[in-house]
Scaffold this active site. Structure first.
Site, mmCIF file in Angstrom:
data_model
loop_
_atom_site.group_PDB
_atom_site.id
_atom_site.type_symbol
_atom_site.label_atom_id
_atom_site.label_comp_id
_atom_site.label_asym_id
_atom_site.label_seq_id
_atom_site.Cartn_x
_atom_site.Cartn_y
_atom_site.Cartn_z
ATOM 1 N N ASP A 34 0.839 -1.204 0.000
ATOM 2 C CA ASP A 34 0.000 0.000 0.000
ATOM 3 C C ASP A 34 0.874 1.254 0.000
ATOM 4 O O ASP A 34 0.666 2.184 0.777
ATOM 5 C CB ASP A 34 -0.957 -0.005 1.190
ATOM 6 C CG ASP A 34 -2.151 0.932 0.981
ATOM 7 O OD1 ASP A 34 -2.444 1.302 -0.183
ATOM 8 O OD2 ASP A 34 -2.785 1.307 1.985
ATOM 9 N N LYS A 36 1.856 4.653 -0.991
ATOM 10 C CA LYS A 36 1.127 5.817 -1.494
ATOM 11 C C LYS A 36 1.561 7.026 -0.681
ATOM 12 O O LYS A 36 2.134 6.875 0.405
ATOM 13 C CB LYS A 36 -0.386 5.599 -1.387
ATOM 14 C CG LYS A 36 -0.880 5.386 0.039
ATOM 15 C CD LYS A 36 -2.367 5.115 0.062
ATOM 16 C CE LYS A 36 -2.855 4.842 1.482
ATOM 17 N NZ LYS A 36 -4.300 4.605 1.500
ATOM 18 N N ASN A 39 0.970 7.234 3.072
ATOM 19 C CA ASN A 39 1.703 6.319 3.943
ATOM 20 C C ASN A 39 3.178 6.686 4.054
ATOM 21 O O ASN A 39 4.012 5.849 4.403
ATOM 22 C CB ASN A 39 1.531 4.872 3.472
ATOM 23 C CG ASN A 39 0.167 4.335 3.822
ATOM 24 O OD1 ASN A 39 -0.508 4.856 4.715
ATOM 25 N ND2 ASN A 39 -0.258 3.301 3.133
#
Length: 188
Positions: A34, A36, A39
């Protein structure tokens, strides 16, 4: 520069540090899944932190998307994860390539207003956009580097030629950003 695009020299050190962080995750045998902008956090010291490992899985594990429930952010999702195929380092590199495209172009590589499913379809079935065709002032080497990051996983088609990344093997840590000369930034 496109509106919203980052200056190349401001974006490169961030991308390099994120690549180093991802290599560390991969060296531990995991895929983040994840990657992105949301994050990535910056500590008061200026150090970048990759956060939210809630979707992390061991390298090579079958993606859980085969159950028709998708767990990742569509704008940065790698084709193999979308299709429920095993994930590896290339899954995170693809997402980092999507972030790089967004930083340099000022927009996400794939989008469909109000339709995350359409974005997922674009990642799997449409040609990746080119930075060079988006902005002629972007160095061809940079455009080629981002295109290599966004190459579809070899699991989907061996023609892309990705090997296990080890881009920064000469870097013992991420305490300093390597210095690049324009001529050798993105040598294959």
């Amino acid at each position: 520069e496109a509106p919203g695009a980052w200056d190349t020299w401001a974006a490169l050190p961030i991308l390099i540090r994120l690549a180093i962080a991802l290599q560390s995750v991969h060296d531990q045998g995991f895929v983040h899944r994840d990657v992105k902008p949301e994050n990535v956090m910056q500590a008061a010291s200026g150090q970048l932190k990759l956060i939210d490992f809630g979707l992390a899985t061991p390298i090579g594990q079958q993606s859980n998307e085969s159950s028709n429930v998708f767990f990742a952010t569509p704008a940065y999702a790698a084709p193999e994860a979308i299709r429920g195929l095993p994930v590896d380092e290339r899954t995170d590199i693809y997402a980092l390539g999507c972030m790089a495209f967004e930083m340099f172009a000022g927009r996400k590589p794939f989008s469909a207003k109000g339709s995350p499913v359409a974005v997922l379809h674009q990642h799997v079935h449409e040609a990746r956009p080119s930075l060079a065709s988006h902005d002629a002032t972007i160095a061809p080497e940079l455009s080629a580097f981002v295109a290599r990051m966004m190459a579809r996983n070899a699991v989907m088609g061996a023609a892309f030629g990705w090997e296990r990344p080890n881009w920064f093997s000469d870097r013992p840590d991420d305490s300093a950003v390597p210095t690049f000369r324009r001529a050798n930034w993105f040598e294959p």
